[in-house]
Design an enzyme around this catalytic site. Structure first.
Site, PDB file in Angstrom:
ATOM      1  N   GLN A 285      -4.305   8.528 103.575  1.00 39.60           N
ATOM      2  CA  GLN A 285      -4.766   8.928 104.900  1.00 39.60           C
ATOM      3  C   GLN A 285      -5.614  10.196 104.820  1.00 39.60           C
ATOM      4  O   GLN A 285      -5.321  11.112 104.055  1.00 39.60           O
ATOM      5  CB  GLN A 285      -3.562   9.165 105.818  1.00 39.60           C
ATOM      6  CG  GLN A 285      -3.905   9.128 107.285  1.00 39.60           C
ATOM      7  CD  GLN A 285      -2.667   8.926 108.145  1.00 39.60           C
ATOM      8  OE1 GLN A 285      -1.650   8.428 107.683  1.00 39.60           O
ATOM      9  NE2 GLN A 285      -2.754   9.311 109.407  1.00 39.60           N
TER      10      GLN A 285
ATOM     11  N   SER B 197       0.057   8.045  98.404  1.00 45.88           N
ATOM     12  CA  SER B 197       0.891   7.788  99.577  1.00 45.88           C
ATOM     13  C   SER B 197       0.703   6.350 100.050  1.00 45.88           C
ATOM     14  O   SER B 197       1.085   5.417  99.336  1.00 45.88           O
ATOM     15  CB  SER B 197       0.583   8.816 100.670  1.00 45.88           C
ATOM     16  OG  SER B 197       1.523   8.757 101.714  1.00 45.88           O
ATOM     17  N   LEU B 198       0.116   6.112 101.223  1.00 48.19           N
ATOM     18  CA  LEU B 198      -0.050   4.737 101.689  1.00 48.19           C
ATOM     19  C   LEU B 198      -0.862   3.907 100.705  1.00 48.19           C
ATOM     20  O   LEU B 198      -0.763   2.667 100.684  1.00 48.19           O
ATOM     21  CB  LEU B 198      -0.725   4.707 103.065  1.00 48.19           C
ATOM     22  CG  LEU B 198      -2.249   4.891 103.132  1.00 48.19           C
ATOM     23  CD1 LEU B 198      -2.986   3.557 103.020  1.00 48.19           C
ATOM     24  CD2 LEU B 198      -2.650   5.577 104.404  1.00 48.19           C
TER      25      LEU B 198
ATOM     26  N   ARG C  79       5.105   1.563 109.130  1.00 49.92           N
ATOM     27  CA  ARG C  79       5.246   2.867 108.467  1.00 49.92           C
ATOM     28  C   ARG C  79       4.577   3.958 109.300  1.00 49.92           C
ATOM     29  O   ARG C  79       5.131   5.037 109.516  1.00 49.92           O
ATOM     30  CB  ARG C  79       4.619   2.796 107.075  1.00 49.92           C
ATOM     31  CG  ARG C  79       4.765   4.041 106.210  1.00 49.92           C
ATOM     32  CD  ARG C  79       4.155   3.748 104.844  1.00 49.92           C
ATOM     33  NE  ARG C  79       4.296   4.844 103.899  1.00 49.92           N
ATOM     34  CZ  ARG C  79       3.408   5.812 103.692  1.00 49.92           C
ATOM     35  NH1 ARG C  79       2.290   5.834 104.425  1.00 49.92           N
ATOM     36  NH2 ARG C  79       3.606   6.747 102.788  1.00 49.92           N
TER      37      ARG C  79
ATOM     38  N   HIS D  41       5.977  13.359 104.389  1.00 47.69           N
ATOM     39  CA  HIS D  41       6.533  13.674 103.065  1.00 47.69           C
ATOM     40  C   HIS D  41       7.429  14.913 103.090  1.00 47.69           C
ATOM     41  O   HIS D  41       7.360  15.763 102.210  1.00 47.69           O
ATOM     42  CB  HIS D  41       5.411  13.818 102.025  1.00 47.69           C
ATOM     43  CG  HIS D  41       4.619  12.566 101.851  1.00 47.69           C
ATOM     44  ND1 HIS D  41       5.133  11.430 101.272  1.00 47.69           N
ATOM     45  CD2 HIS D  41       3.350  12.252 102.232  1.00 47.69           C
ATOM     46  CE1 HIS D  41       4.216  10.469 101.285  1.00 47.69           C
ATOM     47  NE2 HIS D  41       3.129  10.944 101.871  1.00 47.69           N
TER      48      HIS D  41
ATOM     49  N   GLN E 246       9.235   7.660  98.748  1.00 45.75           N
ATOM     50  CA  GLN E 246       8.010   8.441  98.944  1.00 45.75           C
ATOM     51  C   GLN E 246       7.765   8.811 100.401  1.00 45.75           C
ATOM     52  O   GLN E 246       6.936   9.675 100.689  1.00 45.75           O
ATOM     53  CB  GLN E 246       6.783   7.746  98.338  1.00 45.75           C
ATOM     54  CG  GLN E 246       6.464   6.367  98.875  1.00 45.75           C
ATOM     55  CD  GLN E 246       5.134   6.267  99.573  1.00 45.75           C
ATOM     56  OE1 GLN E 246       4.987   6.759 100.684  1.00 45.75           O
ATOM     57  NE2 GLN E 246       4.172   5.610  98.934  1.00 45.75           N
TER      58      GLN E 246
END
Length: 319
Positions: A10, A93-94, A118, A205, A254
């Site tokens: 992102q 991440s994503l 998510r 996070h 994560q």
């Protein structure tokens, strides 16, 4: 040429991303159509036309970025560059969901629905205004950890975690608004070059994302996943994973865990990686890789022209 495919997270989104892939490659167009169908809405129209403020919303940005990355991968495959020619995949991440979809571990519709959930769960985990994130530029990881601990202590134990270790001197902290604001002040005292609050909608996070982690654990438990065609270098453990159960556990971890991107890229050399190929929107990961390991060569593939150029180079070098 021994390479890793990397998939952005992102912040890399931009209105119009992926449009040339959609127009030039039927396989890429099919990805956007599949995502639209999975979500029951025309996300592709938002990706191509905006508005930017709506695309930037977490619940939209996450599946949108995955769609563009997978469209780029499908375009590469149409030109003869298949995922199994990489030694490993890694995502920020994503981007791990994009990597897994590209490597065949997740279907595109499953990845789209998981990322929509998510994004919604991460946004809902903390009421608006109660969480924050800040970049502590110029501080190494150890100092950033000290800053986070001091900020937590100074605010009576409120959450402040190091959320991202992106590159040397580029760490991000995440937590309650009060603790993160205090971290910015402490970071200035410790010599941070430009500590600044980030324009994000939730404290990603960090331990505050525990409700989102629970939601993802439940969702992932019911999703079909197979072993990826190439190993995933996981964000939270910096280890290679191929077992679906272990990958699901890592994806849950994560949500609250640190994105250890600096360590991940530094580990590439030990796996024989000489090139990184960033698949999808933007060039953020390519820039970070150059800072982490100047010996790595990096290219980005996010337009139809990029696909053609990389496929030509790939063929010329007999990779």
């Amino acid at each position: 040429m021994t390479f890793a495919f990397t998939f952005p997270g992102q912040g890399s989104q931009a209105v119009g991303m992926g449009r040339s892939l959609h127009d030039a490659y039927p396989a890429a167009r099919a990805v956007f159509e599949a995502v639209d169908e999975a979500l029951g809405e025309a996300l592709s129209r938002l990706i191509f036309e905006g508005p930017e403020e709506t695309l930037r919303l977490t619940a939209n940005a996450q599946p949108a970025l995955m769609a563009v990355s997978l469209a780029a991968m499908k375009a590469l495959e149409a030109e003869g560059v298949t995922i199994d020619r990489a030694s490993l995949v890694a995502g920020h991440s994503l981007g791990e969901y994009s990597a897994l979809a590209a490597a065949g571990a997740l279907s595109v519709d499953s990845a789209a629905r998981l990322l929509r959930l998510r994004g919604e769960a991460m946004q809902a985990a903390v009421p608006a205004g109660e969480g924050a994130m800040a970049a502590l530029l110029g501080l190494d990881l150890e100092t950033a950890e000290d800053v986070a601990a001091e900020a937590s202590e100074a605010t009576g134990g409120e959450t402040c975690d190091v959320a991202n270790d992106n590159a040397p001197g580029q760490c991000v902290v995440s937590g309650t608004a009060a603790a993160v604001a205090r971290a910015v002040e402490i970071a200035k005292e410790k010599g941070a070059r430009r500590p600044m609050l980030l324009p994000v909608s939730a404290p990603f996070h960090s331990a505050l994302m525990a409700p989102a982690a629970e939601a993802m654990a439940e969702a992932l438990a019911s999703v079909a996943m197979t072993a990826p065609a190439v190993p995933l270098l996981a964000n939270v453990s910096v280890t290679l994973l191929t077992d679906p159960a272990a990958i699901k556990e890592s994806l849950v971890a994560q949500v609250t865990g640190r994105v250890r991107w600096r360590e991940s890229v530094a580990a590439f050399a030990g796996h024989g990686i000489t090139h990184t190929v960033e698949i999808g929107a933007g060039k953020v990961l390519t820039g970070l890789a150059k800072r982490i390991d100047p010996g790595l060569k990096g290219v980005t593939v996010n337009t139809a022209e990029d696909v053609a150029a990389f496929a030509h180079s790939f063929a010329q070098q007999g990779a």
